[in-house]
Scaffold this active site. Structure first.
Site, PDB file in Angstrom:
ATOM      1  CE1 TYR A  42      -3.742   2.544   0.866  1.00  0.00           C
ATOM      2  CE2 TYR A  42      -1.984   3.587   2.104  1.00  0.00           C
ATOM      3  CZ  TYR A  42      -3.232   3.642   1.516  1.00  0.00           C
ATOM      4  OH  TYR A  42      -3.963   4.795   1.592  1.00  0.00           O
ATOM      5  CD  GLU A  65      -6.225   4.449  -1.098  1.00  0.00           C
ATOM      6  OE1 GLU A  65      -6.201   4.420   0.147  1.00  0.00           O
ATOM      7  OE2 GLU A  65      -7.274   4.341  -1.763  1.00  0.00           O
TER       8      GLU A  65
END
Length: 389
Positions: free
Chosen positions: A109, A197
């Site tokens: 991530y 993101e």
């Protein structure tokens, strides 16, 4: 302003961030042609909506033939998807992204966001990618590495390496991460982005880092500097009431309650919602009509808040500083005469020409409950909503 995944990946590619090959399509035939152009013998078909969680809702499918590409794309196009990120809205699928299938050894991530509390840009990284980062933060906060960037100095390579080491990357992968993070930082600053993101950022079968997914949010207040970004806006993905509000320069956010609020000033609007909650009610919206509002804008605001079917009462809370209370009263009266207001209307006015405004409301033929102050208005609105239930 949100972007579709394919749009975000186009921006990634412009800044040298590695992404899987892929093409967007709006028909089943175009999807087949896209698969042929991408090449290979297996592809991932991804519904393009402004929300995460698509996979669990049937919006991401792995296919291994052109016939499957056609069938899956035909099924996805035109469907509506609701996920935990859509706020109760069913978002329509008008396009699909046909991307090459990629071997995945590990999911990571990575994100860039504005840290308003510390007035800087912050990177977040975690070896626990591919899942909701909010859940990781709740269950295993130690798995998240944060790096704050001094705007004057910019992102330093050692900061990127800090995240790479924290995620357990090899030397080669850490060097790749440095390049990716520097590119993400430049993209964020160049385009006035508020969030980027990458979830997941994967390690592929060759041990290389690739941005498998991409989510971007741009600062709407800065779009005047980026006309090409503004052209990417997809209004079909937005709440129709919020979209209509933006066209009348009204600041509107849909909420889950049943007491509609119309207030001038963001701070007063927040306070109004708080007082409604303190009195046991639930606001149906945030609506700031602005400090310089007029009768026409008040009328449009009424149309917006009555366009849904959940509203059981309306609380108007206006402080007449720049705008006069008599003008607001005129707007309320005109709106009530033009629009069929079928729920209780509670009005609290204070400030310039307040007595004149209250008298205009009392002398009118509309059914209105005049409140003495904010607490009084909130109590009356909550009581009225309960009586309508």
């Amino acid at each position: 302003m949100n972007f579709h995944e394919y749009q975000a990946k186009e921006l990634f590619s412009q800044y040298g961030i590695p992404v899987p090959a892929g093409k967007v399509a709006d028909t089943a035939d175009a999807a087949v042609a896209a698969a042929k152009a991408v090449g290979g013998d297996s592809w991932v078909i991804k519904a393009q909506i402004h929300a995460g969680g698509r996979g669990k809702a049937g919006g991401v499918k792995l296919v291994r033939s052109l016939d499957e590409v056609r069938a899956v794309s035909e099924n996805m196009l035109g469907m509506e998807i609701t996920t935990y990120q859509t706020g109760g809205l069913a978002l329509p699928v008008h396009q699909v992204l046909v991307a090459e299938a990629t071997d995945i050894d590990q999911e990571l991530y990575l994100s860039v966001l504005i840290d308003r509390a510390n007035r800087c840009v912050m990177f977040m990284g975690s070896a626990a990618g591919g899942v909701d980062i909010e859940q990781v933060a709740k269950d295993s906060p130690e798995k998240i590495i944060n790096v704050r960037v001094n705007i004057a100095a910019g992102l330093q390579d050692y900061q990127a390496r800090q995240i790479g080491f924290g995620m357990g990357l090899s030397g080669k992968q850490t060097n790749q991460l440095v390049r990716i993070m520097q590119a993400l930082y430049k993209l964020t600053m160049d385009k006035d982005l508020s969030l980027v993101e990458v979830n997941p950022l994967i390690i592929d079968g060759n041990g290389d880092l690739i941005a498998l997914d991409a989510k971007i949010n741009a600062d709407g207040n800065a779009l005047f500097r980026h006309p090409r970004l503004a052209e990417m806006r997809d209004e079909s993905q937005e709440d129709p009431i919020e979209l209509a509000a933006s066209k009348h320069d009204l600041n509107y956010v849909t909420l889950d309650g049943d007491i509609a609020c119309m207030v001038n000033g963001a701070g007063l609007a927040m306070a109004t919602m708080d007082v409604i909650k303190l009195n046991g009610g639930d606001p149906a919206n945030f609506l700031d009509v602005g400090g310089g509002t007029d009768a026409e804008r008040v009328k449009e605001a009424f149309k917006l808040i009555l366009s849904g079917d959940r509203v059981k009462a309306i609380l108007v809370n206006i402080f007449g500083g720049i705008v006069r209370c008599d003008l607001i009263a005129e707007g309320i009266i005109n709106a009530a005469q033009e629009i069929d207001i079928t729920v209780p209307l509670i009005v609290r006015l204070e400030g310039t020409n307040v007595d004149k405004g209250k008298q205009m409301l009392q002398d009118s033929d509309i059914d209105v409950i005049v409140a003495n102050d904010l607490n009084d208005g909130a109590r009356k609105a909550v009581q009225a909503a309960r009586e309508q239930a």
